[in-house]
Design an enzyme around this catalytic site. Structure first.
Site, PDB file in Angstrom:
ATOM      1  N   ARG A 183       0.818  -1.212   0.000  1.00 18.81           N
ATOM      2  CA  ARG A 183       0.000   0.000   0.000  1.00 18.81           C
ATOM      3  C   ARG A 183       0.857   1.270   0.000  1.00 18.81           C
ATOM      4  O   ARG A 183       0.453   2.305  -0.513  1.00 18.81           O
ATOM      5  CB  ARG A 183      -0.938  -0.002   1.211  1.00 18.81           C
ATOM      6  CG  ARG A 183      -2.087   0.977   1.075  1.00 18.81           C
ATOM      7  CD  ARG A 183      -2.850   1.238   2.366  1.00 18.81           C
ATOM      8  NE  ARG A 183      -3.143   0.060   3.143  1.00 18.81           N
ATOM      9  CZ  ARG A 183      -2.613  -0.191   4.353  1.00 18.81           C
ATOM     10  NH1 ARG A 183      -1.764   0.659   4.908  1.00 18.81           N
ATOM     11  NH2 ARG A 183      -2.958  -1.287   5.009  1.00 18.81           N
ATOM     12  N   TYR A 199     -13.686  23.150 -10.713  1.00 16.99           N
ATOM     13  CA  TYR A 199     -14.178  21.885 -11.265  1.00 16.99           C
ATOM     14  C   TYR A 199     -15.367  21.400 -10.419  1.00 16.99           C
ATOM     15  O   TYR A 199     -15.283  21.404  -9.180  1.00 16.99           O
ATOM     16  CB  TYR A 199     -13.004  20.909 -11.168  1.00 16.99           C
ATOM     17  CG  TYR A 199     -13.196  19.537 -11.730  1.00 16.99           C
ATOM     18  CD1 TYR A 199     -13.446  19.350 -13.080  1.00 16.99           C
ATOM     19  CD2 TYR A 199     -13.082  18.415 -10.912  1.00 16.99           C
ATOM     20  CE1 TYR A 199     -13.583  18.077 -13.595  1.00 16.99           C
ATOM     21  CE2 TYR A 199     -13.211  17.138 -11.430  1.00 16.99           C
ATOM     22  CZ  TYR A 199     -13.468  16.974 -12.774  1.00 16.99           C
ATOM     23  OH  TYR A 199     -13.597  15.714 -13.276  1.00 16.99           O
ATOM     24  N   ASP A 227      -5.332  23.695  -8.157  1.00 19.13           N
ATOM     25  CA  ASP A 227      -5.583  22.657  -9.170  1.00 19.13           C
ATOM     26  C   ASP A 227      -4.902  23.139 -10.452  1.00 19.13           C
ATOM     27  O   ASP A 227      -5.372  24.058 -11.118  1.00 19.13           O
ATOM     28  CB  ASP A 227      -7.099  22.475  -9.365  1.00 19.13           C
ATOM     29  CG  ASP A 227      -7.427  21.370 -10.371  1.00 19.13           C
ATOM     30  OD1 ASP A 227      -6.575  21.066 -11.232  1.00 19.13           O
ATOM     31  OD2 ASP A 227      -8.553  20.824 -10.298  1.00 19.13           O
ATOM     32  N   LYS A 256      -5.177  13.524 -17.067  1.00 26.03           N
ATOM     33  CA  LYS A 256      -5.199  14.373 -18.258  1.00 26.03           C
ATOM     34  C   LYS A 256      -3.827  14.338 -18.956  1.00 26.03           C
ATOM     35  O   LYS A 256      -3.520  13.383 -19.624  1.00 26.03           O
ATOM     36  CB  LYS A 256      -5.624  15.787 -17.868  1.00 26.03           C
ATOM     37  CG  LYS A 256      -6.894  15.824 -16.980  1.00 26.03           C
ATOM     38  CD  LYS A 256      -8.151  15.447 -17.726  1.00 26.03           C
ATOM     39  CE  LYS A 256      -9.341  15.135 -16.835  1.00 26.03           C
ATOM     40  NZ  LYS A 256      -9.729  16.157 -15.885  1.00 26.03           N
TER      41      LYS A 256
HETATM   42  C1  PLP Z   1     -10.490  15.981 -14.644  1.00 23.46           C
HETATM   43  C2  PLP Z   1     -10.196  17.029 -13.655  1.00 23.46           C
HETATM   44  C3  PLP Z   1     -10.079  16.719 -12.304  1.00 23.46           C
HETATM   45  C4  PLP Z   1     -10.355  15.353 -11.749  1.00 23.46           C
HETATM   46  O1  PLP Z   1      -9.542  14.350 -12.242  1.00 23.46           O
HETATM   47  P1  PLP Z   1     -10.046  12.816 -12.313  1.00 23.46           P
HETATM   48  O2  PLP Z   1      -8.799  12.073 -12.512  1.00 23.46           O
HETATM   49  O3  PLP Z   1     -11.007  12.762 -13.459  1.00 23.46           O
HETATM   50  O4  PLP Z   1     -10.713  12.512 -11.014  1.00 23.46           O
HETATM   51  C5  PLP Z   1      -9.767  17.743 -11.438  1.00 23.46           C
HETATM   52  N1  PLP Z   1      -9.575  18.997 -11.868  1.00 23.46           N
HETATM   53  C6  PLP Z   1      -9.669  19.322 -13.172  1.00 23.46           C
HETATM   54  C7  PLP Z   1      -9.432  20.728 -13.580  1.00 23.46           C
HETATM   55  C8  PLP Z   1     -10.001  18.348 -14.109  1.00 23.46           C
HETATM   56  O5  PLP Z   1     -10.137  18.689 -15.392  1.00 23.46           O
END
Ligand code: PLP
Length: 400
Positions: free
Chosen positions: A68, A122, A194, A219
């Site tokens: 883990r 988001y 973020d 992403k």
């Molecule tokens: C997609 C996204 C997230 C979340 O990511 P996941 O891996 O889909 O949970 C958070 N912030 C932004 C700006 C995003 O585009």
């Protein structure tokens, strides 16, 4: 980090070299090493003896303890991401971007605390504030993404954290991060960004004074639309706090997924340059079309906060949106359905182009969304932009 001597290495080099420690890519008895840290799958990790078991620290981030807590494949990805953020102490990995956000907020906030959350965030981040955080006694105030230094007026004695997202991933306002960071530092408040859109390549967040930077690695890091992953990177001051909480919750990521994410990371610089170039080509073409009312792209002068993008960012990724002038909902749907090269789906940051309708108005609480036309969000992938433009032109002819 594969550091050759004491010379500081540039980002492109760090992407190629990061995480390739000799002890993770070879063994003295094998007579050589391989390029990529292999997939170390493990639940149980084995000890040499009772003495070894008793001596092995439990809170390590680069010694085997139990599956883990990670294996070299996991540490290699974390190490490579840490290297991209000057001033970082370490990186923690999570099973999705949303999990990275919720892990960070639960580590840093508790009952009675107050959170300042950007109104353009988001949507799942907002859901976590309005749901779990509210239920557990953390109060959230949403603020205008363009507030800048005026955020000082929203700070209360119990304000613990300011959450930033720049640009917003649907509405694309760019925040004055340095101004907000300055206020936060004066008041001893943690800043959390973020940074999924820009990545450290286009906005090195810790160097700008941000305390915790988060990415949905799903992403651009992964880059191939096949793995979910999130990361938090922070400096020495918050590293133990984040790590302790992550261990307490038992967050864990799969070595196979880390292998794929590390493979994606190797080409992130080259991909981002192409996403930027093709994204700008498509956006500039769209700006000239009579059926487009507005482009929301941080590199465009009429994008809110464009001046901060120009001042603080090193580039633009491939995600932006545009308005369909005077179009009805039915025409927007027909336009999206007529596209053949853009996949219709959530997420973005992969090598392929995607489209989604973008509806911001109903989500805001601190600010009013001023646009009346229906918007469409595009992620421009690595296809030839001329083909993408031809696809958009054909869809407009068919539907608008
Ligand atoms: C997609 C996204 C997230 C979340 O990511 P996941 O891996 O889909 O949970 C958070 N912030 C932004 C700006 C995003 O585009």
């Amino acid at each position: 980090m594969a550091k050759k001597g004491d010379r500081p290495l540039r980002t492109g080099t760090l992407l190629a070299q990061g995480g390739r420690r000799p002890e993770w890519t070879g063994h003295p008895e094998l007579g050589g090493s391989i390029v990529n840290p292999p997939v170390w799958r493990a639940s149980t990790t084995l000890y040499d003896s009772m003495a070894d078991l008793k001596a092995r620290p439990h809170d390590t981030h680069d010694k085997l303890y139990y599956g883990r807590r990670g294996t070299p494949t996991v540490w290699a990805l974390a190490d490579a991401l840490t290297a991209l953020e000057p001033g970082a102490q370490g990186t923690l990995l999570y099973a999705s971007g949303v999990q990275a956000i919720t892990a960070g907020l639960t580590a840093l906030l508790g009952p009675g605390d107050h959170l300042l959350m950007v109104d353009s965030t988001y949507q799942p981040s907002r859901a976590f504030c309005d749901g779990y955080l509210k239920r557990t006694g953390v109060e959230t105030t949403y603020y205008d993404p363009l507030i800048g230094a005026d955020i000082a007026g929203l700070i209360r004695p119990n304000t613990k954290l300011i959450f930033l997202e720049s640009p917003g991933s649907h509405s694309f306002e760019v925040q004055d991060i340095p101004a907000i960071v300055k206020v936060a530092k004066e008041k001893g408040i943690v800043t959390f960004l973020d940074n999924t859109w820009a990545t450290p390549l286009f906005f090195p967040a810790l160097a700008a004074g941000v305390d915790v930077t988060m990415m949905a690695c799903t992403k651009y890091v992964v880059g191939h639309s096949d793995v979910m992953m999130g990361s938090l990177t922070t400096h020495e001051g918050l590293w133990q706090t984040l790590r302790r909480s992550t261990y307490e919750f038992g967050h864990s990521v799969s070595p196979d997924d880390c292998y794929l994410a590390l493979r994606g990371l190797r080409t992130m610089g080259a991909r981002l340059r192409q996403h930027q170039e093709s994204g700008l080509a498509v956006a500039h073409w769209l700006a000239d079309q009579p059926w487009v009312s507005k482009i929301l792209h941080p590199a465009f002068p009429d994008c809110p906060g464009h001046e901060y993008w120009k001042r603080d960012f090193k580039g633009a990724s491939g995600l932006f949106s545009f308005g369909l002038k005077g179009a009805s909902e039915a025409r927007r749907e027909a336009f999206i359905d007529a596209l053949t090269l853009f996949g219709l789906g959530y997420s973005w940051g992969g090598f392929e182009s995607v489209v989604v309708p973008s509806d911001v108005a109903g989500i805001r609480t601190a600010t009013k969304w001023g646009e009346n036309d229906p918007f469409v969000r595009l992620h421009i992938g690595l296809e030839d932009p001329a083909d993408l433009i031809a696809d958009l032109e054909a869809a407009a002819k068919a539907a608008l």
